[in-house]
Design a protein around this motif. Structure first.
Motif, PDB file in Angstrom:
ATOM      1  N   SER A   1      -9.803  -9.261   8.224  1.00 42.43           N
ATOM      2  CA  SER A   1     -10.754  -8.172   8.430  1.00 42.43           C
ATOM      3  C   SER A   1     -10.543  -7.444   9.749  1.00 42.43           C
ATOM      4  CB  SER A   1     -12.194  -8.711   8.358  1.00 42.43           C
ATOM      5  OG  SER A   1     -12.404  -9.717   9.341  1.00 42.43           O
ATOM      6  N   ILE A   2      -9.812  -8.048  10.675  1.00 42.30           N
ATOM      7  CA  ILE A   2      -9.511  -7.403  11.949  1.00 42.30           C
ATOM      8  C   ILE A   2      -8.196  -6.639  11.891  1.00 42.30           C
ATOM      9  CG2 ILE A   2      -8.878  -7.844  14.367  1.00 42.30           C
ATOM     10  CD1 ILE A   2     -10.963 -10.062  14.403  1.00 42.30           C
ATOM     11  N   VAL A   3      -7.144  -7.296  11.405  1.00 46.74           N
ATOM     12  CA  VAL A   3      -5.814  -6.680  11.489  1.00 46.74           C
ATOM     13  C   VAL A   3      -5.382  -6.012  10.185  1.00 46.74           C
ATOM     14  CG1 VAL A   3      -4.389  -8.640  10.769  1.00 46.74           C
ATOM     15  CG2 VAL A   3      -3.551  -7.079  12.536  1.00 46.74           C
ATOM     16  N   GLY A   4      -5.970  -6.415   9.053  1.00 48.27           N
ATOM     17  CA  GLY A   4      -5.547  -5.840   7.770  1.00 48.27           C
ATOM     18  C   GLY A   4      -5.672  -4.334   7.706  1.00 48.27           C
ATOM     19  N   PRO A   5      -6.860  -3.770   7.979  1.00 47.39           N
ATOM     20  CA  PRO A   5      -7.017  -2.317   7.892  1.00 47.39           C
ATOM     21  C   PRO A   5      -6.250  -1.550   8.965  1.00 47.39           C
ATOM     22  CG  PRO A   5      -9.138  -3.453   7.762  1.00 47.39           C
ATOM     23  CD  PRO A   5      -8.138  -4.457   8.223  1.00 47.39           C
ATOM     24  N   ALA A   6      -5.808  -2.238  10.013  1.00 47.61           N
ATOM     25  CA  ALA A   6      -5.070  -1.574  11.089  1.00 47.61           C
ATOM     26  C   ALA A   6      -3.607  -1.352  10.741  1.00 47.61           C
ATOM     27  CB  ALA A   6      -5.167  -2.400  12.372  1.00 47.61           C
ATOM     28  N   GLY A   7      -3.139  -1.949   9.637  1.00 45.59           N
ATOM     29  CA  GLY A   7      -1.720  -1.907   9.308  1.00 45.59           C
ATOM     30  C   GLY A   7      -1.379  -0.952   8.180  1.00 45.59           C
ATOM     31  N   VAL A   8      -0.251  -0.285   8.326  1.00 44.55           N
ATOM     32  CA  VAL A   8       0.310   0.597   7.301  1.00 44.55           C
ATOM     33  C   VAL A   8       1.797   0.292   7.210  1.00 44.55           C
ATOM     34  CG1 VAL A   8       0.804   2.981   6.629  1.00 44.55           C
ATOM     35  CG2 VAL A   8      -1.384   2.421   7.718  1.00 44.55           C
ATOM     36  N   THR A   9       2.339   0.218   5.996  1.00 46.35           N
ATOM     37  CA  THR A   9       3.778   0.054   5.818  1.00 46.35           C
ATOM     38  C   THR A   9       4.384   1.376   5.358  1.00 46.35           C
ATOM     39  OG1 THR A   9       3.426  -2.260   5.177  1.00 46.35           O
ATOM     40  CG2 THR A   9       5.603  -1.323   4.775  1.00 46.35           C
ATOM     41  N   LEU A  10       5.429   1.790   6.044  1.00 41.06           N
ATOM     42  CA  LEU A  10       6.132   3.027   5.712  1.00 41.06           C
ATOM     43  C   LEU A  10       7.438   2.699   4.986  1.00 41.06           C
ATOM     44  CD1 LEU A  10       5.714   4.982   9.076  1.00 41.06           C
ATOM     45  CD2 LEU A  10       4.301   5.161   7.012  1.00 41.06           C
TER      46      LEU A  10
ATOM     47  N   GLY B   1      14.299  10.478  -0.654  1.00 44.46           N
ATOM     48  CA  GLY B   1      14.212  10.849   0.757  1.00 44.46           C
ATOM     49  C   GLY B   1      12.804  11.062   1.257  1.00 44.46           C
ATOM     50  N   ASP B   2      11.841  11.207   0.345  1.00 39.80           N
ATOM     51  CA  ASP B   2      10.445  11.311   0.772  1.00 39.80           C
ATOM     52  C   ASP B   2       9.992   9.998   1.396  1.00 39.80           C
ATOM     53  OD1 ASP B   2       9.559  13.919   0.298  1.00 39.80           O
ATOM     54  OD2 ASP B   2       9.226  13.523  -1.842  1.00 39.80           O
ATOM     55  N   LEU B   3       8.976  10.082   2.223  1.00 42.07           N
ATOM     56  CA  LEU B   3       8.397   8.901   2.862  1.00 42.07           C
ATOM     57  C   LEU B   3       7.060   8.583   2.219  1.00 42.07           C
ATOM     58  CD1 LEU B   3       9.077   9.751   6.620  1.00 42.07           C
ATOM     59  CD2 LEU B   3      10.621   8.745   4.919  1.00 42.07           C
ATOM     60  N   LEU B   4       6.815   7.296   1.983  1.00 42.90           N
ATOM     61  CA  LEU B   4       5.550   6.839   1.428  1.00 42.90           C
ATOM     62  C   LEU B   4       4.869   5.906   2.414  1.00 42.90           C
ATOM     63  CD1 LEU B   4       6.422   6.009  -2.315  1.00 42.90           C
ATOM     64  CD2 LEU B   4       5.697   8.194  -1.307  1.00 42.90           C
ATOM     65  N   ALA B   5       3.544   5.902   2.388  1.00 39.13           N
ATOM     66  CA  ALA B   5       2.759   5.025   3.256  1.00 39.13           C
ATOM     67  C   ALA B   5       1.782   4.222   2.408  1.00 39.13           C
ATOM     68  CB  ALA B   5       1.999   5.848   4.288  1.00 39.13           C
ATOM     69  N   VAL B   6       1.773   2.907   2.620  1.00 35.77           N
ATOM     70  CA  VAL B   6       0.848   2.005   1.928  1.00 35.77           C
ATOM     71  C   VAL B   6      -0.085   1.412   2.980  1.00 35.77           C
ATOM     72  CG1 VAL B   6       0.630  -0.084   0.541  1.00 35.77           C
ATOM     73  CG2 VAL B   6       2.541   1.492   0.137  1.00 35.77           C
ATOM     74  N   PRO B   7      -1.393   1.683   2.900  1.00 32.37           N
ATOM     75  CA  PRO B   7      -2.331   1.185   3.918  1.00 32.37           C
ATOM     76  C   PRO B   7      -2.802  -0.235   3.647  1.00 32.37           C
ATOM     77  CG  PRO B   7      -3.509   2.537   2.347  1.00 32.37           C
ATOM     78  CD  PRO B   7      -2.061   2.559   1.920  1.00 32.37           C
ATOM     79  N   ALA B   8      -3.553  -0.772   4.600  1.00 33.66           N
ATOM     80  CA  ALA B   8      -4.189  -2.100   4.509  1.00 33.66           C
ATOM     81  C   ALA B   8      -3.176  -3.220   4.389  1.00 33.66           C
ATOM     82  CB  ALA B   8      -5.190  -2.145   3.354  1.00 33.66           C
ATOM     83  N   THR B   9      -2.034  -3.086   5.068  1.00 35.60           N
ATOM     84  CA  THR B   9      -0.983  -4.098   5.000  1.00 35.60           C
ATOM     85  C   THR B   9      -0.827  -4.868   6.315  1.00 35.60           C
ATOM     86  OG1 THR B   9       0.684  -2.448   5.605  1.00 35.60           O
ATOM     87  CG2 THR B   9       0.333  -2.841   3.259  1.00 35.60           C
ATOM     88  N   GLY B  10      -1.793  -4.747   7.213  1.00 34.69           N
ATOM     89  CA  GLY B  10      -1.668  -5.447   8.487  1.00 34.69           C
ATOM     90  C   GLY B  10      -1.711  -6.956   8.358  1.00 34.69           C
ATOM     91  N   ALA B  11      -2.434  -7.444   7.363  1.00 32.98           N
ATOM     92  CA  ALA B  11      -2.560  -8.893   7.174  1.00 32.98           C
ATOM     93  C   ALA B  11      -1.636  -9.375   6.071  1.00 32.98           C
ATOM     94  CB  ALA B  11      -4.005  -9.264   6.840  1.00 32.98           C
ATOM     95  N   TYR B  12      -0.880 -10.417   6.359  1.00 32.03           N
ATOM     96  CA  TYR B  12      -0.080 -11.167   5.393  1.00 32.03           C
ATOM     97  C   TYR B  12       1.137 -10.410   4.862  1.00 32.03           C
ATOM     98  CZ  TYR B  12      -4.092 -14.180   5.692  1.00 32.03           C
ATOM     99  OH  TYR B  12      -5.091 -14.979   6.173  1.00 32.03           O
ATOM    100  N   GLY B  13       1.433  -9.211   5.374  1.00 34.32           N
ATOM    101  CA  GLY B  13       2.680  -8.551   5.015  1.00 34.32           C
ATOM    102  C   GLY B  13       3.824  -9.176   5.777  1.00 34.32           C
ATOM    103  N   TRP B  14       3.851  -8.941   7.084  1.00 35.63           N
ATOM    104  CA  TRP B  14       4.918  -9.499   7.915  1.00 35.63           C
ATOM    105  C   TRP B  14       4.871 -11.025   7.939  1.00 35.63           C
ATOM    106  CZ3 TRP B  14       5.353 -12.532  12.267  1.00 35.63           C
ATOM    107  CH2 TRP B  14       6.603 -12.548  12.898  1.00 35.63           C
ATOM    108  N   SER B  15       3.674 -11.604   8.001  1.00 32.71           N
ATOM    109  CA  SER B  15       3.579 -13.055   8.166  1.00 32.71           C
ATOM    110  C   SER B  15       4.069 -13.815   6.938  1.00 32.71           C
ATOM    111  CB  SER B  15       2.142 -13.467   8.508  1.00 32.71           C
ATOM    112  OG  SER B  15       1.260 -13.173   7.449  1.00 32.71           O
ATOM    113  N   MET B  16       4.089 -13.182   5.761  1.00 32.02           N
ATOM    114  CA  MET B  16       4.581 -13.830   4.543  1.00 32.02           C
ATOM    115  C   MET B  16       5.909 -13.224   4.091  1.00 32.02           C
ATOM    116  SD  MET B  16       0.993 -14.210   2.402  1.00 32.02           S
ATOM    117  CE  MET B  16       1.628 -15.342   1.164  1.00 32.02           C
ATOM    118  N   ALA B  17       6.534 -12.434   4.928  1.00 28.78           N
ATOM    119  CA  ALA B  17       7.758 -11.737   4.551  1.00 28.78           C
ATOM    120  C   ALA B  17       8.938 -12.692   4.443  1.00 28.78           C
ATOM    121  CB  ALA B  17       8.063 -10.632   5.563  1.00 28.78           C
TER     122      ALA B  17
END
Length: 471
Positions: free
Chosen positions: A319-328, A411-427
């Motif tokens: 709830s702290i870091v999840g909404p702060a993260g976006v994956t491009l 070549g377009d860029l996409l953004a997926v929000p709410a990825t601050g939690a468990y994206g990198w840590s489970m990568a």
């Protein structure tokens, strides 16, 4: 309009957007915006600038958002429990996402750390976190991990099995320490979440039953090298309803009232697991309302049992870091698939340069995310899309269902929000893909928190590699 009225393959909860460029404030970080050119900016830095500097895919953490949520959460629980005469301490759940910098952000916000392994403990210590504000979890802590935790002065170790008591008591005695501990208890509350995320039902690996907990407390109290600090419960993760926390608090407080007859039980830890919005249709709990609801239940049970109000600990992470993260991501290919049959229809598959290696949650839990075009806006009609990765798996899905403009192209860029939690840590590095970097953004500046794990880095682990490609 419901999306299914426009596209038969769309789920009922998906709304057909009136504006495919809109950024729902309940899902995106606080600084997310479109600049004058229509490009997504995070922390004042354009998406294209971030990828040009740090590579694609890229995890982006909005520092202002993460710090703000940490401060808000601490204030919410401090106020709610202060109103019933209780002190509160928060421990950030490192498993969600931890780096040295993020650990320091939490400490600067007045929050301690919850770690679940020797590795997470080392990150916390490297960040200079006060060991007294660290709680250590784990259902299979090794002797080496316990020795490191005790010698470092970790404030609390959470007991997860009866066998751990004897091991930890011996470790503490050999180091000449008295280690404070909590006992993790399965209170029998089944959280409304995925089975893999529900951690307080009886048939699973974490914690002790109520009966075993009574034996554990007796053993701890009989040990000269252990001190009972309190009781712990964690009912699951990604929980949206507050009722489960109230019910867990009630059961834990009833057990505490029984244990008080034979000695003090100064603290109760109710864990974390507070849900967030992944989709505009989600309804995550308001943190202040949640805190007040749990506090009211605690006060009621204390009055009914004529017991004192303990000190409380909570462990928010997602709830702290999840909404702060976006994956491009960068689009690599597109195709349209027509599904035959009465309920058939069309869906565009948009393939990006990442996938299940940087976000395993859709494949592991069936988690849903949303997506937006990041490098521009478009007035093209919306098309139902499925964003997929480049791994050799049919389940390699990043976003199951959403709408993007019909002219999304290579070549377009996409953004997926709410990825601050468990994206990198489970990568992972499945298929030998590079592991994305993490960049923090704030006030128009981006800086690397964790650098990209390159192919050269991966080859360096291979004992047969000689440092160069064969001819």
């Amino acid at each position: 309009m419901h999306a299914s009225e426009n596209a038969p393959l769309a789920p009922d909860w998906l709304e057909l957007p009136s504006d495919t460029a809109a950024l729902d404030e309940g899902v995106w970080p606080v600084t997310a915006r479109r600049n004058g050119s229509g490009e997504l900016e995070l922390g004042g830095v354009a998406a294209s600038e971030l990828l040009a500097a740090h590579g694609s895919p890229l995890y982006v953490i909005d520092e202002q958002d993460a710090r703000g949520r940490a401060t808000e959460t601490l204030a919410a629980f401090t106020d709610a429990f202060g109103a019933i005469g209780a002190e509160v301490e928060l421990h950030y759940a490192s498993k969600a996402l931890v780096t040295i910098d993020i650990a320091r952000w939490m400490a600067e916000s007045g929050i301690g750390l919850d770690v679940a392994s020797g590795g997470e403990l080392e990150v916390a210590l490297a960040a200079g976190i006060d060991p007294a504000k660290i709680g250590m979890h784990g259902n299979n802590k090794s002797r080496a991990e316990l020795e490191r935790a005790v010698s470092a002065g970790v404030g609390c170790i959470i007991i997860d099995s009866l066998g751990e008591i004897e091991l930890l008591a011996d470790v503490a005695a050999s180091l000449g320490r008295v280690q404070r501990v909590m006992v993790r208890i399965n209170v029998g509350i089944h959280a409304s979440t995925h089975d893999y995320l529900a951690t307080s039902h009886e048939d699973q690996k974490f914690g002790l039953t109520r009966e075993a907990a009574l034996d554990a407390v007796a053993s701890i109290r009989a040990s000269a090298s252990l001190e009972l600090l309190g009781l712990h419960s964690h009912i699951g993760s990604s929980i949206y309803e507050s009722e489960g926390f109230g019910a867990a608090a009630a059961r834990l407080m009833m057990l505490r009232a029984q244990l008080l007859a034979d000695g003090p039980v100064p603290e109760v830890n109710l864990g974390g697991g507070f849900g967030i919005n992944y989709l505009p249709s989600d309804q995550a709990p308001d943190i202040r309302e949640l805190a007040r609801g749990i506090a009211a239940e605690v006060q009621r049970v204390c009055e009914e049992t004529a017991s004192s109000v303990p000190r409380f600990v909570f462990e928010p992470g997602r709830s702290i870091v999840g909404p702060a993260g976006v994956t491009l991501y960068t689009v690599g290919s597109t195709k349209t698939v027509t599904v035959p049959g009465e309920s058939g229809g069309e869906r565009d598959y948009i393939a990006v340069d990442g996938g299940m290696s940087d976000n395993i949650r859709p494949a592991l839990y069936g988690a849903d995310y949303c997506v937006r075009l990041a490098n521009r806006v478009s007035d093209a009609a919306p098309r139902l899309v499925r964003v997929v990765g480049k791994h050799c798996e049919s389940g390699d899905i990043v976003v199951n269902h959403d709408y993007l403009p019909g002219d999304v192209t290579v070549g377009d860029l996409l953004a997926v929000p709410a990825t601050g939690a468990y994206g990198w840590s489970m990568a992972s590095n499945y298929n030998y893909l590079e592991r994305p970097a993490i960049a923090a953004v704030r006030d128009g500046v981006a800086r690397v928190l964790v650098r990209r794990v390159t192919i050269e880095d991966l080859l360096a682990y291979d004992a047969a590699w000689n440092g160069k490609a064969s001819s």
